[in-house]
Design a protein around this motif. Structure first.
Motif, mmCIF file in Angstrom:
data_model
loop_
_atom_site.group_PDB
_atom_site.id
_atom_site.type_symbol
_atom_site.label_atom_id
_atom_site.label_comp_id
_atom_site.label_asym_id
_atom_site.label_seq_id
_atom_site.Cartn_x
_atom_site.Cartn_y
_atom_site.Cartn_z
ATOM 1 N N UNK A 438 5.409 4.317 -8.525
ATOM 2 C CA UNK A 438 4.405 3.376 -9.024
ATOM 3 C C UNK A 438 4.309 2.030 -8.322
ATOM 4 N N UNK A 439 5.400 1.512 -7.690
ATOM 5 C CA UNK A 439 5.324 0.082 -7.377
ATOM 6 C C UNK A 439 5.963 -0.365 -6.068
ATOM 7 N N UNK A 440 6.223 0.531 -5.147
ATOM 8 C CA UNK A 440 6.791 0.079 -3.877
ATOM 9 C C UNK A 440 5.691 -0.401 -2.932
ATOM 10 N N UNK A 441 6.068 -1.279 -2.007
ATOM 11 C CA UNK A 441 5.151 -1.697 -0.950
ATOM 12 C C UNK A 441 5.924 -2.421 0.147
ATOM 13 N N UNK A 442 5.359 -2.404 1.337
ATOM 14 C CA UNK A 442 5.852 -3.185 2.474
ATOM 15 C C UNK A 442 4.833 -4.272 2.753
ATOM 16 N N UNK A 443 5.302 -5.504 2.913
ATOM 17 C CA UNK A 443 4.374 -6.625 3.073
ATOM 18 C C UNK A 443 4.130 -6.989 4.526
ATOM 19 N N UNK A 444 5.067 -6.663 5.420
ATOM 20 C CA UNK A 444 4.874 -7.061 6.807
ATOM 21 C C UNK A 444 3.944 -6.088 7.529
ATOM 22 N N UNK A 445 3.338 -6.527 8.626
ATOM 23 C CA UNK A 445 2.320 -5.695 9.291
ATOM 24 C C UNK A 445 2.891 -4.362 9.758
ATOM 25 N N UNK A 446 2.254 -3.289 9.326
ATOM 26 C CA UNK A 446 2.648 -1.953 9.750
ATOM 27 C C UNK A 446 1.469 -1.015 9.536
ATOM 28 N N UNK A 447 1.198 -0.215 10.505
ATOM 29 C CA UNK A 447 0.072 0.707 10.399
ATOM 30 C C UNK A 447 0.264 1.663 9.220
ATOM 31 N N UNK A 448 -0.824 1.857 8.480
ATOM 32 C CA UNK A 448 -0.839 2.794 7.351
ATOM 33 C C UNK A 448 0.208 2.455 6.296
ATOM 34 N N UNK A 449 0.503 1.175 6.147
ATOM 35 C CA UNK A 449 1.543 0.754 5.202
ATOM 36 C C UNK A 449 1.254 1.232 3.785
ATOM 37 N N UNK A 450 -0.003 1.075 3.326
ATOM 38 C CA UNK A 450 -0.326 1.466 1.950
ATOM 39 C C UNK A 450 -0.206 2.971 1.756
ATOM 40 N N UNK A 451 -0.598 3.734 2.769
ATOM 41 C CA UNK A 451 -0.478 5.186 2.662
ATOM 42 C C UNK A 451 0.978 5.617 2.598
ATOM 43 N N UNK A 452 1.849 4.923 3.297
ATOM 44 C CA UNK A 452 3.250 5.332 3.395
ATOM 45 C C UNK A 452 4.073 4.944 2.182
ATOM 46 N N UNK A 453 3.625 3.919 1.433
ATOM 47 C CA UNK A 453 4.449 3.418 0.335
ATOM 48 C C UNK A 453 3.731 3.297 -1.003
ATOM 49 N N UNK A 454 2.411 3.151 -1.013
ATOM 50 C CA UNK A 454 1.720 2.686 -2.213
ATOM 51 C C UNK A 454 0.950 3.746 -2.974
ATOM 52 N N UNK A 455 0.955 4.987 -2.527
ATOM 53 C CA UNK A 455 0.254 6.014 -3.283
ATOM 54 C C UNK A 455 1.052 6.355 -4.536
ATOM 55 N N UNK A 456 0.372 6.969 -5.490
ATOM 56 C CA UNK A 456 1.018 7.263 -6.765
ATOM 57 C C UNK A 456 1.966 8.460 -6.671
ATOM 58 N N UNK A 457 1.684 9.387 -5.766
ATOM 59 C CA UNK A 457 2.468 10.619 -5.714
ATOM 60 C C UNK A 457 2.670 11.047 -4.269
ATOM 61 N N UNK A 458 3.845 11.641 -4.000
ATOM 62 C CA UNK A 458 4.199 12.145 -2.672
ATOM 63 C C UNK A 458 4.851 13.513 -2.856
ATOM 64 N N UNK A 459 4.485 14.458 -1.998
ATOM 65 C CA UNK A 459 4.850 15.862 -2.196
ATOM 66 C C UNK A 459 5.547 16.428 -0.961
ATOM 67 N N UNK A 460 6.503 17.332 -1.183
ATOM 68 C CA UNK A 460 7.129 18.038 -0.067
ATOM 69 C C UNK A 460 6.242 19.167 0.442
ATOM 70 N N UNK A 461 5.315 19.643 -0.388
ATOM 71 C CA UNK A 461 4.445 20.758 0.010
ATOM 72 C C UNK A 461 3.094 20.287 0.527
ATOM 73 N N UNK A 462 2.608 19.163 0.005
ATOM 74 C CA UNK A 462 1.287 18.647 0.369
ATOM 75 C C UNK A 462 1.432 17.182 0.790
ATOM 76 N N UNK A 463 1.913 16.951 2.025
ATOM 77 C CA UNK A 463 2.201 15.581 2.453
ATOM 78 C C UNK A 463 0.984 14.675 2.419
ATOM 79 N N UNK A 464 1.262 13.389 2.362
ATOM 80 C CA UNK A 464 0.201 12.394 2.213
ATOM 81 C C UNK A 464 -0.635 12.270 3.484
#
Length: 713
Positions: A438-464
């Motif tokens: 629910x609540x992780x994030x990286x604040x420093x500049x990084x490509x696709x930061x929101x996709x890598x940390x801020x989505x609600x769900x992450x799956x081993x079968x259906x990667x983000x």
């Protein structure tokens, strides 16, 4: 691209199998990528990283040393493969040689690679150091000493200097000709203690450490107040724990520290690190499914099977009294080898024609790459192979591999891991392994930061999915809610304006976040994990409040991303011409839309079934004019190469458009409640009828006060 012989076809059951796989990964580098004098390695791909090319080629030389050092320590004597690295370390540390790696400066990529050079020296000092002429020994020591006193990022990087200084101290203990005097040793020890104290300050509990400082609620409030006064919302502190907390860096390095001498220098700290490994291991295993697949999450995922590095380090460090399910060598062996086998089985698109590894996850993908990924970076994955440092008669290799643990009342399949604030979901009545975050994030500049940390769900079968541009099909809203207040020209999603998550007695997660820094809109999201009554589903309820009047609001939210092409002929997966009577995994490959009374969409593919269903939105407005809400479900076709696993993907998606044509704005005080039910079932070997499972949508029931409960269909 072809699978890689020796790795892709490897059963990966025994030490001999892992040695064979290790050599198979090293040989392409040795055959085609070395510089003339073996001091550098360059993969023939013309992409670059933010650091200089000499450092990138050092990266290519150094990262395989994870495997080379382990093989040498384990008794391997394949000089044809290992010999170039023994020769190369001599020329790479020679300032007079054209293939010199370069001096180590402040904030230098060479610092990263120094850790691996140091590991190899600790693991195989006789072959890599003492067998060298005294001049070469002196050069190696002088090169590593350059780490002392340099400015470093206040992150896991500090471990690189700790390991360099540990190697220098160990070499000094055994060879006084290059060891330095007592004052020099004191400098090394003082620097080590200072770095270790800073690293220890990143500890956040239950064995977990953040990669740098962890943003507290008090700091976040102070940052908001400063931004309100000064008008700047830039911040460098985040709230993230990922594979760097364990396999990529911190836990891994702590265990190496215990293994290679830290226990003698500082037994109290070493025992604390062992205790942290026990605590960390008690939850970290949950990030892997029964087949060995890890949940891709966070940055540096091009390191691929480095996700399992913690298990290799645990084996090598031989930490006693580990908790179940890591309480025996056979159990640890199972987690390590299952992970390697999963990658071998999914490696068809991982390698180039020459056998070198590519940047990407399950296929080459530069959209997911960080700016510190050179073509050589990917060989960080080899740290997961350090278990070959253990001889064949070690208890680890002698033990029979144990299966994935069963879930019981004492070991629930859906469990909160409180320190990283994530819920790991592997319900035995379902067939999907994922986590709610629910609540992780990286604040420093990084490509696709929101996709890598801020989505609600992450799956081993259906990667983000990662973004390719600003449009909705380029942002790819899988497992996230994206909002627009300017007619879909720009989109905002959960990022650093996100409060600390809270967890209810029911096991639900709630978080408040603001899509825009001006806080014109606030969202309170509740995540409801799978349960016995809805094992294939999780539920998201979003309470959206308009704090300042805005022209309009568009909301788009996706489920999991899966294949968008049929396995039979490669054609597009399209809506069914008529609603099928049965939904069969392994047979149906089509999109199934709900009827007028069932606002839903289901995407059936060779990988499984993915869907979303929505409740009728609830709208409350204090203005005289009430906005209208148009809601629908459909499949979204993202840009190609956005999903980490599927080059051509589809995302089941819910759309809401909120407008007030009478006033031209949505008034402050307006509240909107969106309910999204997310379905995911991974395909198995056999055809499975999921008609009843898709029909058994959980019910979200609201009372007059606006509270809600989730009940079975």
């Amino acid at each position: 691209m072809p699978p890689h012989p020796g790795f892709s076809d490897n059963p990966l059951r025994t030490r001999a199998d892992v040695v064979k796989a290790t050599l198979a990964l090293l040989r392409p580098l040795q055959q085609t990528c070395f510089s003339p004098e073996k001091g550098r390695v360059r993969i023939p791909v013309a992409t670059g990283a933010h650091f200089d090319e000499a450092a990138a080629q050092l990266e290519g030389f150094a990262r395989p040393l994870w495997a080379v050092g382990a093989l040498l320590e384990g008794g391997s004597n394949d000089d044809d493969v290992l010999g170039p690295w023994i020769k190369g370390i001599a020329v790479g540390t020679d300032p007079a040689h054209p293939e010199y790696w370069g001096n180590i400066n402040d904030m230098d990529q060479r610092m990263v690679e120094s850790e691996i050079v140091s590991y190899a020296l600790l693991a195989a000092p006789n072959q890599l150091f003492y067998a060298q002429p005294l001049r070469v020994q002196a050069n190696i020591v002088a090169w590593l000493r350059q780490m002392s006193g340099k400015e470093m990022p206040p992150t896991n990087w500090l471990w690189f200097r700790v390991m360099a200084n540990l190697a220098l101290l160990r070499l000094a203990d055994n060879d006084k000709t290059v060891g330095g005097d007592k004052d020099q040793k004191k400098v090394l020890l003082d620097q080590m203690n200072a770095d270790l104290a800073k690293l220890d300050s990143y500890y956040i509990g239950d064995g977990w450490s953040s990669d740098g400082s962890w943003l507290t609620e008090e700091q976040q409030a102070a940052e908001y107040e400063e931004a309100r006064i000064n008008g700047s919302r830039d911040t460098g502190i985040g709230r993230q724990v990922d594979y760097y907390s364990g396999s990529f860096a911190i836990q891994f390095s702590q265990l190496l520290y215990c293994r290679y001498g830290g226990a003698d220098l500082d037994p109290e700290r070493a025992e604390r690190y062992r205790k942290m490994a026990r605590q960390f291991g008690a939850s970290f295993w949950r990030y892997f499914d029964a087949e060995g697949a890890a949940i891709p999450f966070g940055r540096s995922l091009t390191y691929r099977f480095a996700c399992g590095g913690f298990f290799a380090a645990l084996a090598v460090a031989q930490v006693e009294d580990m908790p179940a399910p890591l309480n025996t060598p056979g159990a640890i062996k199972g987690f390590l080898l299952r992970h390697l086998r999963w990658w071998a089985a999914h490696s068809d698109d991982v390698f180039s024609q020459d056998g070198t590894m590519t940047i990407g996850w399950q296929y080459p993908n530069m959209y997911m790459a960080e700016d510190y990924n050179s073509p050589q970076s990917v060989y960080w994955c080899l740290k997961t192979l350090i278990a070959v440092a253990l001889r064949v008669d070690d208890a680890f290799w002698a033990a029979e591999e144990e299966p994935y643990p069963e879930f019981t009342g004492e070991r629930p399949a859906v469990a909160l891991v409180p320190t990283p604030q994530q819920i790991l979901c592997n319900h035995p009545a379902g067939n999907h392994h994922f986590m709610l975050s629910p609540s992780q994030f990286v604040a420093w500049p990084m490509k696709a930061s929101q996709a890598k940390y801020c989505k609600f769900a992450y799956s081993s079968a259906f990667p983000f999915s990662v973004p390719t541009g600003p449009l909705i099909q380029q942002i790819v809203p899988d497992n996230t809610l994206v909002l627009s207040r300017d007619g879909r020209e720009t989109w905002a999603l959960k990022w650093k304006h996100c409060e600390v998550a809270k967890f209810t007695e029911q096991g639900w997660a709630t978080v408040r976040w603001y899509p825009w820094g001006d806080r014109a809109v606030q969202v309170d999201t509740t995540l409801v994990p799978p349960a016995d009554g809805w094992p294939d589903w999780h539920v998201r309820v979003h309470r959206i409040r308009v704090n300042k009047a805005i022209p309009m609001l568009h909301a788009v939210e996706g489920g999991f991303a899966g294949p968008g092409r049929r396995s039979t002929d490669g054609g597009n997966i399209v809506p069914a011409t008529e609603k099928p009577s049965k939904l069969v995994l392994g047979e149906n490959e089509e999109v199934v839309l709900g009827d007028n009374e069932d606002s839903s969409v289901l995407v059936l593919s060779s990988a499984g079934a993915l869907g979303v269903a929505i409740n009728k939105p609830v709208l409350r407005s204090s203005s005289q004019s009430t906005p209208t809400v148009n809601a629908r479900c459909a499949h979204l076709k993202p840009d190609s190469n956005t999903s980490l696993a599927f080059q051509r993907s589809l995302v089941p998606t819910a759309y809401h458009d909120i407008l007030d044509k009478a006033t031209g704005e949505i008034a402050a005080g307006t509240e909107l409640v969106l309910t999204t039910k997310v379905f995911a079932v991974r395909a198995g070997k056999d055809k499975t009828d999921i008609t009843a499972r898709w029909s058994s949508k959980p019910k979200v029931v609201f009372d007059e006060a606006g509270s809600f409960n989730v009940v079975p269909a």
